[in-house]
Design an enzyme around this catalytic site. Structure first.
Site, PDB file in Angstrom:
ATOM      1  N   GLY A 110      -1.825   7.430  -3.046  1.00 35.09           N
ATOM      2  CA  GLY A 110      -2.359   7.898  -4.240  1.00 35.09           C
ATOM      3  C   GLY A 110      -2.138   6.800  -5.388  1.00 35.09           C
ATOM      4  O   GLY A 110      -1.530   5.814  -5.126  1.00 35.09           O
TER       5      GLY A 110
ATOM      6  N   GLY B 281      -0.606   5.328  -7.829  1.00 30.17           N
ATOM      7  CA  GLY B 281       0.844   5.255  -8.333  1.00 30.17           C
ATOM      8  C   GLY B 281       0.826   4.427  -9.682  1.00 30.17           C
ATOM      9  O   GLY B 281       2.147   4.439 -10.442  1.00 30.17           O
TER      10      GLY B 281
ATOM     11  N   GLY C 101       5.161   2.465 -12.591  1.00 30.10           N
ATOM     12  CA  GLY C 101       3.363   2.621 -12.962  1.00 30.10           C
ATOM     13  C   GLY C 101       2.824   1.580 -13.705  1.00 30.10           C
ATOM     14  O   GLY C 101       1.860   1.908 -14.326  1.00 30.10           O
TER      15      GLY C 101
ATOM     16  N   ARG D 287     -11.844   6.094  -1.088  1.00 33.90           N
ATOM     17  CA  ARG D 287     -11.600   5.025  -0.171  1.00 33.90           C
ATOM     18  C   ARG D 287     -11.651   5.501   1.184  1.00 33.90           C
ATOM     19  O   ARG D 287     -11.580   6.912   1.326  1.00 33.90           O
ATOM     20  CB  ARG D 287     -10.079   4.450  -0.427  1.00 33.90           C
ATOM     21  CG  ARG D 287      -9.903   4.124  -1.901  1.00 33.90           C
ATOM     22  CD  ARG D 287      -8.557   4.251  -2.396  1.00 33.90           C
ATOM     23  NE  ARG D 287      -8.266   3.907  -3.739  1.00 33.90           N
ATOM     24  CZ  ARG D 287      -7.938   2.872  -4.342  1.00 33.90           C
ATOM     25  NH1 ARG D 287      -7.769   1.897  -3.743  1.00 33.90           N
ATOM     26  NH2 ARG D 287      -7.813   2.662  -5.455  1.00 33.90           N
TER      27      ARG D 287
ATOM     28  N   ASP E 284      -6.765   2.031   2.423  1.00 37.38           N
ATOM     29  CA  ASP E 284      -6.731   2.612   1.062  1.00 37.38           C
ATOM     30  C   ASP E 284      -7.508   1.529   0.335  1.00 37.38           C
ATOM     31  O   ASP E 284      -7.515   1.844  -0.909  1.00 37.38           O
ATOM     32  CB  ASP E 284      -5.293   3.025   0.754  1.00 37.38           C
ATOM     33  CG  ASP E 284      -4.281   1.900   0.729  1.00 37.38           C
ATOM     34  OD1 ASP E 284      -3.993   1.601   1.882  1.00 37.38           O
ATOM     35  OD2 ASP E 284      -3.950   1.303  -0.229  1.00 37.38           O
ATOM     36  N   ASN E 285      -7.787   0.236   0.745  1.00 33.47           N
ATOM     37  CA  ASN E 285      -8.437  -0.716  -0.101  1.00 33.47           C
ATOM     38  C   ASN E 285      -9.746  -1.169   0.371  1.00 33.47           C
ATOM     39  O   ASN E 285     -10.323  -2.037   0.059  1.00 33.47           O
ATOM     40  CB  ASN E 285      -7.580  -1.839  -0.113  1.00 33.47           C
ATOM     41  CG  ASN E 285      -6.231  -1.808  -0.693  1.00 33.47           C
ATOM     42  OD1 ASN E 285      -5.850  -1.036  -1.440  1.00 33.47           O
ATOM     43  ND2 ASN E 285      -5.106  -2.750  -0.158  1.00 33.47           N
TER      44      ASN E 285
END
Length: 491
Positions: free
Chosen positions: A88, A90, A124, A181, A250-251
């Site tokens: 997720g 972050g 973050g 993604r 995720d990329n």
């Protein structure tokens, strides 16, 4: 002056398990250091509004603009081959979506905007250096004509972040056709939430592939479409010597854009095994391995979509495998077509692929500069003078064996030498964001609050195919003491 964003949000209207609603964390003293005025206008935003103090506060996350529905998106992912069921956003918050002047829906996201429910003990935040790196490289990729997320703005926060040492904090405003993604699909597939996978697939079709909506098998067609875009994208990367560095699922964007520039780099000397990322110790994401990894990532997407293909699991697997089997040919066709253009070949004949490979073999033998080799071949095609390209080869033996083969092949082409050289210069850039130049820009900004080097490099890279004699130093490879051997994840 009120800053107006014409938000038309669609992802925030999906079920609550697709994201977490979270506002960016305010910062102390935001200061705008770069606004992409042409992109702002393209998005239907007023650059003058964004350049105000209120604009800086919005772009830093201190103020949430009217119409925004800030969310952190949920996704999972394979990181270096290991599955993580929950990642997720972050350190990023999606403010919302706008429809640009071309009718394309675009996300506006703040990176480095503070912790979210997906932060996993992180702060973050983002440091200034990685924000400048992503701004420079993503905008350079856009200027090269490669599909990519874009950078709308960079803001310093007036606060420090700690990455072993104290560094200036910053926020990047990233623009994408979406931030969906392969890992977004994996998030729901891992939870066996087939209905959420279907809902996500329908959203992606509606947003990115609307022509598929009325087809007989829309989910099969979706897989085909994502495969096609990824095949073309990876070919584009290889044609300019780009190494993403962290090709996790995720990329991998389902829209076919380059996303997440963390430890990315452009090659100087040609080496198909080149790795820059400090965390890629086994070379999983090496330059020449990128097509294989893209197919691996697409296979993970296919696994998520299988339940949507029908009740017969064996048949669904066969259909997914057939689609994935098409990747290699699509990548090869795009890559070979691009190589022919780079070599000034406008017709296709048998023997072109071995001709290109022979050049790469000669380059690899001496680690000749990737970008300058092709740029100087462009010049040689027009002038007939091979001396400048030969000067790039410490031992030109391999090149000297290759050049007559190339010239003999050019003789079969109908173009004049001048036409050929002009066409080659449009696909062989003179300028790329070289690692040592990026590091110099970051050092000036972080240590001296000096953004003049950043502005100059950005301006040069906006015209990568022009000669720009006044800035020829930016085209040169690094001296031995300037070489950047490793890059690091940042934003």
């Amino acid at each position: 002056m009120t800053v107006h964003f014409p938000f038309q949000n669609s992802y925030a209207a999906l079920p609550d398990n697709f994201f977490a609603r979270v506002a960016p964390t305010p910062v102390a003293a935001p200061r705008l250091i770069k606004l992409n005025r042409p992109l702002a206008a393209e998005l239907g935003l007023n650059p003058a509004e964004l350049e105000t103090a209120e604009g800086a506060e919005i772009l830093a996350g201190k103020t949430v603009p009217e119409g925004a529905e800030p969310i952190a998106m949920a996704y999972a992912g394979h990181q270096f081959g290991h599955f993580v069921p929950q990642l997720g956003d972050g350190r990023a918050v999606l403010l919302g979506e706008v429809v640009d002047k071309n009718g394309v829906r675009r996300d506006i996201q703040l990176k480095g905007s503070g912790p979210t429910p997906f932060s996993r003990r992180g702060d973050g935040r983002a440091a200034l250096g990685p924000v400048l790196r992503e701004y420079i490289v993503s905008e350079a990729m856009a200027a090269l004509g490669i599909p990519t997320t874009r950078s709308l703005a960079a803001v310093v926060t007036g606060e420090q972040v700690y990455r072993g040492i104290a560094l200036p904090g910053a926020v990047l405003t990233r623009v994408a056709t979406s931030h969906i993604r392969v890992g977004t699909f994996q998030y729901f597939a891992a939870r066996q939430d087939v209905e959420a996978v279907r809902r996500l697939a329908d959203h992606v079709i509606s947003r990115h592939y609307p022509d598929l909506a009325g087809t007989e098998r829309p989910y099969h067609a979706l897989l085909d479409a994502v495969i096609a875009r990824q095949a073309k994208l990876i070919a584009d990367w290889l044609l300019v010597g780009f190494i993403h560095g962290v090709m996790n699922t995720d990329n991998t964007s389902v829209s076919g854009e380059t996303i997440d520039y963390g430890p990315c780099a452009f090659m100087d000397g040609y080496d198909p095994k080149q790795v820059f990322s400090s965390i890629d110790e086994f070379g999983r994401y090496a330059f020449a391995n990128q097509p294989r990894i893209a197919l691996w990532n697409l296979t993970r997407l296919a696994e998520c979509l299988l339940p949507l293909f029908g009740d017969d699991k064996d048949q669904a697997i066969k259909e997914a495998e057939a689609a994935l089997d098409g990747f290699a040919a699509q990548f090869t066709d795009a890559h070979q077509a691009g190589l022919r253009r780079k070599l000034g070949l406008f017709t296709q004949v048998e023997g072109d692929q071995p001709l290109a490979q022979a050049l790469f073999d000669a380059m690899a033998a001496v680690k000749a500069d990737f970008t300058l080799t092709f740029r100087r071949l462009s010049d040689a095609a027009g002038s007939g003078d091979d001396a400048p390209v030969r000067a790039l080869f410490e031992d030109p033996t391999g090149l000297d064996e290759w050049l007559p083969r190339w010239r003999q092949r050019l003789a079969d082409e109908p173009q004049t030498a001048a036409e050929r050289a002009a066409a080659m210069r449009q696909v062989n850039p003179a300028f790329i964001p070289r690692n040592h130049r990026i590091e110099a820009v970051i050092t000036a900004a972080v240590e001296n609050d000096d953004y003049a080097p950043f502005e100059e490099l950005h301006a040069v890279l906006a015209r990568p195919y022009d000669d720009q004699p006044a800035f020829s130093a930016y085209a040169e490879p690094p001296q031995p003491d300037e070489r950047v051997l490793q890059t690091f994840c940042g934003t």
